[in-house]
Design an enzyme around this catalytic site. Structure first.
Site, PDB file in Angstrom:
ATOM      1  N   ASP A  51       0.857  -1.170   0.104  1.00 28.67           N
ATOM      2  CA  ASP A  51       0.145   0.133   0.009  1.00 28.67           C
ATOM      3  C   ASP A  51       0.896   1.294   0.008  1.00 28.67           C
ATOM      4  O   ASP A  51       0.442   2.204  -0.558  1.00 28.67           O
ATOM      5  CB  ASP A  51      -0.921  -0.158   1.330  1.00 28.67           C
ATOM      6  CG  ASP A  51      -2.289  -0.541   0.947  1.00 28.67           C
ATOM      7  OD1 ASP A  51      -2.312  -1.408  -0.134  1.00 28.67           O
ATOM      8  OD2 ASP A  51      -3.255  -0.530   1.560  1.00 28.67           O
ATOM      9  N   ASN A  94      -4.946  -1.992  -4.952  1.00 27.44           N
ATOM     10  CA  ASN A  94      -5.769  -1.948  -4.230  1.00 27.44           C
ATOM     11  C   ASN A  94      -5.684  -1.182  -2.912  1.00 27.44           C
ATOM     12  O   ASN A  94      -6.454  -1.318  -1.873  1.00 27.44           O
ATOM     13  CB  ASN A  94      -6.123  -3.445  -3.908  1.00 27.44           C
ATOM     14  CG  ASN A  94      -7.672  -3.679  -3.371  1.00 27.44           C
ATOM     15  OD1 ASN A  94      -8.551  -2.909  -3.626  1.00 27.44           O
ATOM     16  ND2 ASN A  94      -7.824  -4.980  -2.968  1.00 27.44           N
ATOM     17  N   GLY A  96      -6.593   1.482  -0.725  1.00 27.27           N
ATOM     18  CA  GLY A  96      -7.672   2.537  -0.622  1.00 27.27           C
ATOM     19  C   GLY A  96      -7.142   3.813   0.057  1.00 27.27           C
ATOM     20  O   GLY A  96      -7.608   4.921  -0.303  1.00 27.27           O
ATOM     21  N   GLU A 346     -11.364  -4.676   1.091  1.00 22.71           N
ATOM     22  CA  GLU A 346     -10.618  -5.319  -0.024  1.00 22.71           C
ATOM     23  C   GLU A 346     -11.493  -6.387  -0.774  1.00 22.71           C
ATOM     24  O   GLU A 346     -11.460  -6.879  -1.768  1.00 22.71           O
ATOM     25  CB  GLU A 346      -9.201  -6.030   0.683  1.00 22.71           C
ATOM     26  CG  GLU A 346      -8.087  -4.938   0.866  1.00 22.71           C
ATOM     27  CD  GLU A 346      -8.335  -4.144   2.077  1.00 22.71           C
ATOM     28  OE1 GLU A 346      -9.234  -4.010   2.658  1.00 22.71           O
ATOM     29  OE2 GLU A 346      -7.288  -3.415   2.449  1.00 22.71           O
ATOM     30  N   HIS A 391      -5.359  -8.898   2.937  1.00 14.64           N
ATOM     31  CA  HIS A 391      -4.367  -9.433   3.848  1.00 14.64           C
ATOM     32  C   HIS A 391      -4.749  -9.405   5.197  1.00 14.64           C
ATOM     33  O   HIS A 391      -4.576 -10.300   5.922  1.00 14.64           O
ATOM     34  CB  HIS A 391      -3.421  -7.854   4.009  1.00 14.64           C
ATOM     35  CG  HIS A 391      -4.197  -6.684   4.365  1.00 14.64           C
ATOM     36  ND1 HIS A 391      -3.611  -5.674   5.050  1.00 14.64           N
ATOM     37  CD2 HIS A 391      -5.313  -6.006   3.895  1.00 14.64           C
ATOM     38  CE1 HIS A 391      -4.500  -4.529   5.194  1.00 14.64           C
ATOM     39  NE2 HIS A 391      -5.595  -4.989   4.332  1.00 14.64           N
ATOM     40  N   LYS A 416       0.427  -6.327   1.844  1.00 12.01           N
ATOM     41  CA  LYS A 416      -0.179  -5.124   1.393  1.00 12.01           C
ATOM     42  C   LYS A 416       0.201  -4.249   2.888  1.00 12.01           C
ATOM     43  O   LYS A 416       0.507  -2.883   2.692  1.00 12.01           O
ATOM     44  CB  LYS A 416      -1.780  -5.405   1.517  1.00 12.01           C
ATOM     45  CG  LYS A 416      -2.719  -4.014   1.226  1.00 12.01           C
ATOM     46  CD  LYS A 416      -4.072  -4.279   1.035  1.00 12.01           C
ATOM     47  CE  LYS A 416      -5.128  -3.632   0.844  1.00 12.01           C
ATOM     48  NZ  LYS A 416      -4.931  -2.330   0.354  1.00 12.01           N
ATOM     49  N   THR A 440      13.080 -47.542   6.116  1.00 14.55           N
ATOM     50  CA  THR A 440      12.870 -48.369   5.103  1.00 14.55           C
ATOM     51  C   THR A 440      11.439 -49.377   5.307  1.00 14.55           C
ATOM     52  O   THR A 440      11.288 -49.347   6.582  1.00 14.55           O
ATOM     53  CB  THR A 440      13.827 -49.557   4.742  1.00 14.55           C
ATOM     54  OG1 THR A 440      14.346 -50.064   6.072  1.00 14.55           O
ATOM     55  CG2 THR A 440      15.247 -48.844   4.144  1.00 14.55           C
ATOM     56  N   LYS A 445       9.395 -49.396  11.748  1.00 14.65           N
ATOM     57  CA  LYS A 445       8.771 -47.994  12.103  1.00 14.65           C
ATOM     58  C   LYS A 445       7.399 -47.944  12.627  1.00 14.65           C
ATOM     59  O   LYS A 445       7.321 -47.398  13.726  1.00 14.65           O
ATOM     60  CB  LYS A 445       8.655 -47.158  10.660  1.00 14.65           C
ATOM     61  CG  LYS A 445       9.822 -46.998   9.966  1.00 14.65           C
ATOM     62  CD  LYS A 445       9.453 -46.162   8.780  1.00 14.65           C
ATOM     63  CE  LYS A 445       8.429 -46.580   7.890  1.00 14.65           C
ATOM     64  NZ  LYS A 445       8.262 -47.712   7.000  1.00 14.65           N
TER      65      LYS A 445
HETATM   66  O1   DC Z   1       5.150 -47.634   5.348  1.00 13.39           O
HETATM   67  P1   DC Z   1       4.622 -48.446   4.272  1.00 13.39           P
HETATM   68  O2   DC Z   1       5.143 -49.855   3.810  1.00 13.39           O
HETATM   69  O3   DC Z   1       3.101 -48.449   4.788  1.00 13.39           O
HETATM   70  O4   DC Z   1       4.223 -47.380   2.886  1.00 13.39           O
HETATM   71  C1   DC Z   1       3.587 -47.865   1.993  1.00 13.39           C
HETATM   72  C2   DC Z   1       4.233 -47.271   0.613  1.00 13.39           C
HETATM   73  O5   DC Z   1       4.006 -45.880   0.682  1.00 13.39           O
HETATM   74  C3   DC Z   1       5.759 -47.184   0.439  1.00 13.39           C
HETATM   75  O6   DC Z   1       6.152 -47.942  -0.572  1.00 13.39           O
HETATM   76  C4   DC Z   1       6.391 -45.770   0.627  1.00 13.39           C
HETATM   77  C5   DC Z   1       5.182 -44.902   0.346  1.00 13.39           C
HETATM   78  N1   DC Z   1       5.392 -43.846   1.529  1.00 13.39           N
HETATM   79  C6   DC Z   1       6.044 -42.799   0.978  1.00 13.39           C
HETATM   80  O7   DC Z   1       6.302 -42.808  -0.030  1.00 13.39           O
HETATM   81  N2   DC Z   1       6.051 -41.914   1.701  1.00 13.39           N
HETATM   82  C7   DC Z   1       5.663 -41.821   3.108  1.00 13.39           C
HETATM   83  N3   DC Z   1       5.658 -40.928   3.913  1.00 13.39           N
HETATM   84  C8   DC Z   1       5.090 -43.078   3.645  1.00 13.39           C
HETATM   85  C9   DC Z   1       4.990 -44.230   2.711  1.00 13.39           C
END
Ligand code: DC
Length: 650
Positions: A51, A94, A96, A346, A391, A416, A440, A445
């Protein structure tokens, strides 16, 4: 670069200190007065935002000298009431607070000017100001729709009228513009306000600003304002701009809702800005307010929650928007009255606010000039908030983060008036903590994450389940796993409920179905598609709720929760993982061969770590935990140990 959205984590507390940006209302008034004055003015702590940038750009085009001063100050060399550039096209976006006073000033100047703005600016009424200026001989034509910008302005006809009438019940900016322009006439002129004058505190700001530049307006109640003959603006030299009282409101509310104390610096209780009275409204809701000469502080009530209030908001039209979202945290309904002017800002702020508050789960009654807000029962809903190129919608709605994770669309609209709003917000807001456990397939996990979540009493997100659910839903819909757009739409619309022991997809219990080897392969395929990952991002972030979240997956620490308090990368040898998976499947009565599982795991590791978006990888700030030789108990104990150290550091 413009970002199309910003995800805010749920906040569990807000405290600290924020140095406020300069007031928008003061900055644009002082800039224009300094430009019209005789002499050079140094403006300290001026707001630098969209502004004020519009106003500055226009003044430069009109021939006003603008140079950097000491530190963050700007030096303006005034034109003594006479712009050297006599023909110009001015685009005012914008803004005013730039458009209205420039219209008035240029209508009484001696040039040929065109004033335009963004499409929304061309929907904001200006007819009442033009009608008033025409009584003084101004020659103004509407270039589009009668009563609205864009405008063409030519030099005024000679005119000796010394009384002018202006409506005061649509926008106080018409009266402000007119008053600031009148000293250009040289003769005594009286403005009579027709209809009730709204937003009076903004007129106080106008009169105080004019006085700083040597023009004393005689005021007779709120009906008649007289600018004496011979009035002319003279630079007072240095002018310090106060912090913005409307900007202060967001942080004071954060302190009142999120515990506090939260202090804003750059403004005190004696400010001439009307929105400083927002602190009184918070106090009426039960917040604890304290103040010094140049600061105000807010904290939550000592016991219980904020109270709902019923308030006439005529005196704090802008900061009242902050009350609308503060109301989400009150123990009962809040009614904000006398806010009809919201409809011509706005955006139509009454309609916009009602729509967004409903998304958050509130019940909202919307009237022509009021809003009644009933806080959601059972907590706020996670929602993607639209900001309507406004905003204040973005800043007011950001407070909901104290009750839910939130997505703010088009967050850069805050530029703004408060370009670094979200950076200040992040500094004072304490996000709900996250423990990100990536790793993995079959590394343990899930088991470890659930055990950690149980031990802490925190929420749990199995992000892999979302990819599995997407693969299963795609299969049900007959969609190929590599049809990116369709699968992404399926991911965005997943109708899923996570119960304590069951996952329900579109009414069907699928906890086992998503664990089959076929769906494991499908999940890994759909997880490689960028649009699918984007579609699931906010859904994952919405799990981050008080008091904390343990999230497991592949990119929890790198993409979904990069600010996680603790990041763990979990792995185990492929052979060990294949054996564990085998055992799991056999226990569930499913047939499996270790050799096939090993092959599958290796392929999935490969795909998960080689894909272009969010590949599985150990981020630099993650703790590595190899569970090949760990029992579950010892792995859980290790994670909990990292967590307690992390919590101590907060
Ligand atoms: O953790 P999991 O095995 O349930 O996951 C299933 C599939 O999803 C796995 O091949 C990887 C993918 N995945 C991913 O890409 N990103 C994530 N945050 C969780 C899982």
């Amino acid at each position: 670069m413009s970002i199309d959205h910003l995800d805010l984590p749920q906040l569990c507390a807000a405290r600290g200190t924020v140095h406020l940006p300069g007031s928008k209302s003061l900055s644009n008034r002082l800039l224009l007065l300094a430009a019209l004055a005789t002499g050079r003015t140094e403006l300290g702590d001026l707001l630098l935002s969209d502004d004020t940038a519009r106003m500055l750009a226009a003044l430069r085009i009109l021939g006003v000298g603008v140079e950097p001063g000491e530190g963050k100050a700007l030096c303006i060399t005034g034109v003594a009431g006479d712009f050297p550039v006599r023909a110009a096209d001015l685009f005012l976006g914008n803004a005013g607070t730039a458009f209205r006073p420039l219209t008035a000033v240029l209508a009484l100047a001696r040039g040929d000017y065109c004033l335009s703005g963004v499409p929304r600016m061309h929907e904001r009424p200006i007819g009442d100001l033009v009608d008033a200026l025409r009584q003084l001989g101004a020659q103004i034509n509407y270039q589009g729709v009668e009563g609205f910008p864009p405008l063409r302005i030519r030099p005024p006809m000679p005119c000796s009228n010394d009384v002018v009438q202006v409506r005061g019940d649509v926008s106080s900016q018409f009266l402000t513009g007119l008053l600031m322009a009148l000293p250009l006439r040289g003769i005594e002129t009286t403005v009579e306000v027709v209809g009730e004058l709204i937003s009076r505190p903004y007129i106080d700001i106008t009169l105080a600003s004019m006085a700083r530049f040597g023009v004393e307006v005689r005021r007779d109640g709120w009906r008649r304002f007289t600018v004496p003959a011979g009035s002319a603006y003279r630079s007072p030299g240095l002018v310090q701009v106060e912090g913005d009282a409307s900007s202060a409101s967001y942080f004071l509310a954060l302190g009142a809702i999120g515990g506090g104390p939260l202090r804003v610096e750059g403004i005190g209780p004696d400010s001439i800005q009307g929105d400083v009275r927002f602190a009184d409204a918070l106090s009426a809701m039960g917040a604890r307010i304290s103040a010094g000469a140049h600061w105000i502080e807010a904290a939550a009530p000592l016991v219980g929650r904020l109270r709902g209030i019923d308030l006439d908001c005529n005196h704090i039209p802008d900061a009242a928007m902050t009350l609308a979202t503060t109301a989400l945290f009150a123990d009962g309904p809040t009614t904000l009255r006398h806010i009809a002017s919201w409809r011509v800002k706005e955006t139509d702020r009454i309609a916009a606010m009602a729509t967004e508050l409903r998304k958050l789960g509130a019940s909202v009654e919307e009237g022509a000039d009021y809003l009644r807000i009933d806080p959601p029962v059972g907590g706020l809903h996670a929602a993607a908030i639209d900001t309507y190129d406004d905003h204040r919608m973005a800043m007011a709605c950001s407070l909901a983060a104290l009750g839910t994770p939130l997505r703010i669309n088009d967050p850069q609209t805050v530029a703004k008036t408060f370009p670094d709003y979200f950076a200040r917000f992040a500094e004072v807001g304490q996000a709900v903590p996250v423990i990100a456990i990536d790793g993995t397939s079959a590394s343990g996990k899930g088991t470890i994450a659930i055990r950690v979540a149980q031990a802490l009493g925190w929420h749990y997100l199995d992000s892999g389940a979302l990819y599995r659910l997407t693969a299963l839903a795609a299969r049900h819909a007959g969609t190929a796993w590599d049809d990116e757009d369709t699968v992404a739409a399926i991911a965005a619309g997943l109708d899923v409920e996570f119960g304590d022991h069951a996952i329900i997809l579109a009414g069907e219990e699928v906890s086992d179905a998503i664990r089959s080897e076929e769906i494991s392969v499908g999940a890994s395929r759909v997880a490689a598609l960028p649009a699918v990952r984007a579609a699931l991002l906010f859904r994952q972030r919405a799990f981050r709720r008080s008091p904390g979240l343990v999230a497991d997956g592949r990119d929890m620490g790198s993409v979904v929760f990069p600010d996680a308090m603790i990041k763990v990368f979990l792995t185990a040898s492929a052979e060990m993982r294949a054996m564990r998976r085998h055992k799991q499947l056999i226990e569930k009565g499913m047939a499996a061969s270790i050799a096939d599982l090993l092959l599958d795991l290796r392929e999935r590791d490969e795909r998960d770590s080689q894909r272009s978006v969010a590949p599985m990888q150990q981020s630099a700030d993650a703790e590595l935990l190899d569970t090949t030789n760990h029992t579950i108990d010892s792995a859980v104990a290790q994670v909990l140990d990292w967590v307690s150290k992390g919590l101590q550091k907060r």
